[in-house]
Design an enzyme around this catalytic site. Structure first.
Site, PDB file in Angstrom:
ATOM      1  CG  ASP A 233     -42.606   3.664   9.591  1.00 54.81           C
ATOM      2  OD1 ASP A 233     -43.598   4.414   9.677  1.00 54.81           O
ATOM      3  OD2 ASP A 233     -42.655   2.437   9.757  1.00 54.81           O
ATOM      4  CG  ASP A 234     -45.992   8.031   8.774  1.00 53.46           C
ATOM      5  OD1 ASP A 234     -45.804   6.816   8.544  1.00 53.46           O
ATOM      6  OD2 ASP A 234     -47.128   8.545   8.855  1.00 53.46           O
TER       7      ASP A 234
ATOM      8  CG  ASP B  96     -44.813   3.164   6.417  1.00 53.34           C
ATOM      9  OD1 ASP B  96     -45.426   2.115   6.126  1.00 53.34           O
ATOM     10  OD2 ASP B  96     -45.324   4.097   7.055  1.00 53.34           O
TER      11      ASP B  96
ATOM     12  CG  ASP C 217      10.179  -9.360  -1.938  1.00 55.87           C
ATOM     13  OD1 ASP C 217      10.190  -8.661  -2.959  1.00 55.87           O
ATOM     14  OD2 ASP C 217      11.082 -10.173  -1.648  1.00 55.87           O
ATOM     15  CB  ILE C 218       8.873 -14.645  -3.108  1.00 52.11           C
ATOM     16  CG1 ILE C 218       7.396 -14.718  -3.533  1.00 52.11           C
ATOM     17  CG2 ILE C 218       9.441 -16.048  -2.932  1.00 52.11           C
ATOM     18  CD1 ILE C 218       7.175 -15.393  -4.866  1.00 52.11           C
TER      19      ILE C 218
ATOM     20  CG  ASN D 163      14.650 -16.485 -11.015  1.00 55.34           C
ATOM     21  OD1 ASN D 163      13.817 -17.318 -11.389  1.00 55.34           O
ATOM     22  ND2 ASN D 163      14.333 -15.207 -10.806  1.00 55.34           N
TER      23      ASN D 163
ATOM     24  CG  ASP E 158       8.672 -17.572 -15.306  1.00 54.23           C
ATOM     25  OD1 ASP E 158       9.038 -16.608 -14.609  1.00 54.23           O
ATOM     26  OD2 ASP E 158       8.865 -17.653 -16.532  1.00 54.23           O
TER      27      ASP E 158
ATOM     28  CD  GLU F 169      11.792 -10.627  -6.207  1.00 53.64           C
ATOM     29  OE1 GLU F 169      12.839 -10.369  -5.588  1.00 53.64           O
ATOM     30  OE2 GLU F 169      11.667 -10.438  -7.438  1.00 53.64           O
TER      31      GLU F 169
END
Length: 455
Positions: free
Chosen positions: A9-10, A53, A330-331, A338, A347, A373
């Site tokens: 804008d001027d 503007d 990380d689990i 497992n 899974d 994991e």
């Protein structure tokens, strides 16, 4: 990070007043005194939105707008034109030049603030899809990017919802010259039609006598079938509060009565072109997910995609100063799952864990199965405090709600250890950032597991 706004804008008085108002709302504001200076600043550091503007020395706002829309680097930057010139033909000229909106300088600041936030939200989401498309291009998964700059919008589908018989006749008649138009006066029936119609744009009147147009817009935004559909509302000239609420709900654009046909056609064309472009980005994103960049078990991105995408985000972070947070998790004792219940149950745990990650991060965040994991989440524009909060929320969600499995035991208690780090623009490689997060994860495990550690 606050949205970055460039004001061109001027008029020093108007510029200073607007800069102060936006700064009070925690926007990051920069200014330019004429069009050429504005374009130079945009090329050096593209903003999130431009307030432009119209009447300025040298090149006027319309020409600035046209030049931005012909520049691939500035093509997707939202533009709101501000001017004392507010005749319908001025508005139409601005919209046709490529502006997203055109407001009088004597604007209601709540409306312009809501409009800025609305446009920036849309841009940031599309920026993330563009970055992911760029990543997929680099991996050779997708063909080169093709912006829909000159896309043909003729024949696209529009739904008009209004209980006023005159409006329902007049607006669809004007649109029917270029589009396939369906009109509905009953909101309940309209919702059913919207759900089944695959529309590119839905026009909703907020002046209906017997229905709440805002609630209708809210329902459209929550339905899966219409969540990404452009919505244009029609509102009274003096209903600023309603317009602000509509923009906050997620409405794409608006018209004020009495509706000017040329302005309507310009806004409709803009919204449909944007919808087509967004559809293209999302389709490419979904294609990239299906082509060698996802983990087949969890449907999360895989390590290969993550490394390439993280490099892109870090490069942009160096240029913009915006942080990139990284969570690696990380689990705990997953081997026992497992060993005790079998790999099929293992899974199931991995799949449920992935779902919980997705439910606890934003759409712009990148969730990844890193291997075995181990999982990673990349959070663009996220500082250390917020990153730790997200990690802690995820940790609690995993620990406090047992995992349902198909084994006789029925449910299994699972916990996770999480390492957090944040890239702040310093000289560190992608591998270095991952090592830093991994060190935090190692510390979390050594300290007893089921916890978050930040470095």
């Amino acid at each position: 990070m606050p949205a970055r706004v460039l004001i061109v804008d001027d008029d020093p008085t108007a510029l200073a007043a607007l800069e102060m108002r936006l700064s009070e709302e925690y926007f990051e504001v920069s200014t330019a005194g004429d069009g050429e200076q504005g374009l130079e600043q945009m090329k050096a550091d593209p903003p999130d939105i431009v307030l432009l503007d119209v009447v300025m020395p040298g090149i006027n706002g319309y020409e600035v707008c046209e030049r931005m829309r012909s520049d691939p680097e500035l093509l997707h930057v939202p533009i709101v034109m501000l001017s004392v010139k507010s005749e319908p033909e001025d508005v139409v000229q601005g919209l046709k030049a490529g502006a997203d909106d055109y407001l009088e300088k004597l604007f209601d600041d709540l409306v312009v603030l809501a409009r800025i936030r609305s446009l920036v939200r849309s841009k940031l989401m599309m920026d993330e899809f563009r970055r992911r498309e760029q990543t997929s291009n680099q991996l050779g998964v997708l063909d080169s990017e093709e912006d829909l700059i000159d896309s043909d919008v003729l024949g696209r589908r529009i739904l008009v919802i209004d209980d006023d018989a005159e409006t329902v006749g007049r607006i669809p008649m004007a649109l029917a010259s270029s589009y396939q138009v369906t009109s509905e006066r009953d909101p309940d029936r309209a919702m059913a039609v919207a759900r089944d119609g695959e529309f590119d744009l839905i026009v909703v009147s907020l002046t209906m006598d017997g229905s709440d147009g805002l609630r209708l817009c809210s329902h459209l935004r929550t339905m899966e079938e219409t969540r990404q559909t452009a919505i244009l509302v029609i509102t009274e000239p003096d209903s600023s509060e309603m317009l602000v609420r509509a923009l906050e709900i997620g409405v794409s654009d608006y018209l004020k009565v009495p509706v000017n046909t040329d302005e309507m056609m310009a806004r409709v064309r803009t919204q449909i072109k944007r919808k087509m472009y967004q559809d293209r980005l999302r389709a490419n994103y979904e294609t990239s997910l299906a082509l060698a960049v996802t983990d087949s078990l969890t449907s999360l991105h895989n390590r290969r995609y993550m490394v390439s995408h993280l490099e892109t985000l870090m490069e942009r972070g160096r240029e913009s100063g915006r942080p990139v947070a990284l969570l690696i998790m990380d689990i705990d004792h997953f081997k026992n799952v497992n060993d005790n219940y079998g790999h099929a149950v293992g899974d199931e745990v991995l799949q449920e864990f992935a779902e919980r990650i997705k439910r606890n991060v934003r759409g712009i965040d990148l969730a990844v199965r890193y291997g075995g994991e181990e999982f990673v989440v990349v959070l663009p524009g996220t500082d250390p405090e917020v990153a730790k909060m997200v990690a802690e929320r995820l940790r609690q969600n995993v620990a406090e709600e047992p995992f349902e499995v198909s084994a006789d035991v029925g449910t299994i208690t699972v916990t996770v250890s999480i390492g957090v780090t944040v890239y702040d623009g310093t000289e560190v490689s992608t591998d270095g950032l991952l090592r830093r997060a991994d060190e935090a994860l190692y510390t979390a495990k050594n300290q007893g597991r089921n916890q978050v550690v930040t470095v």
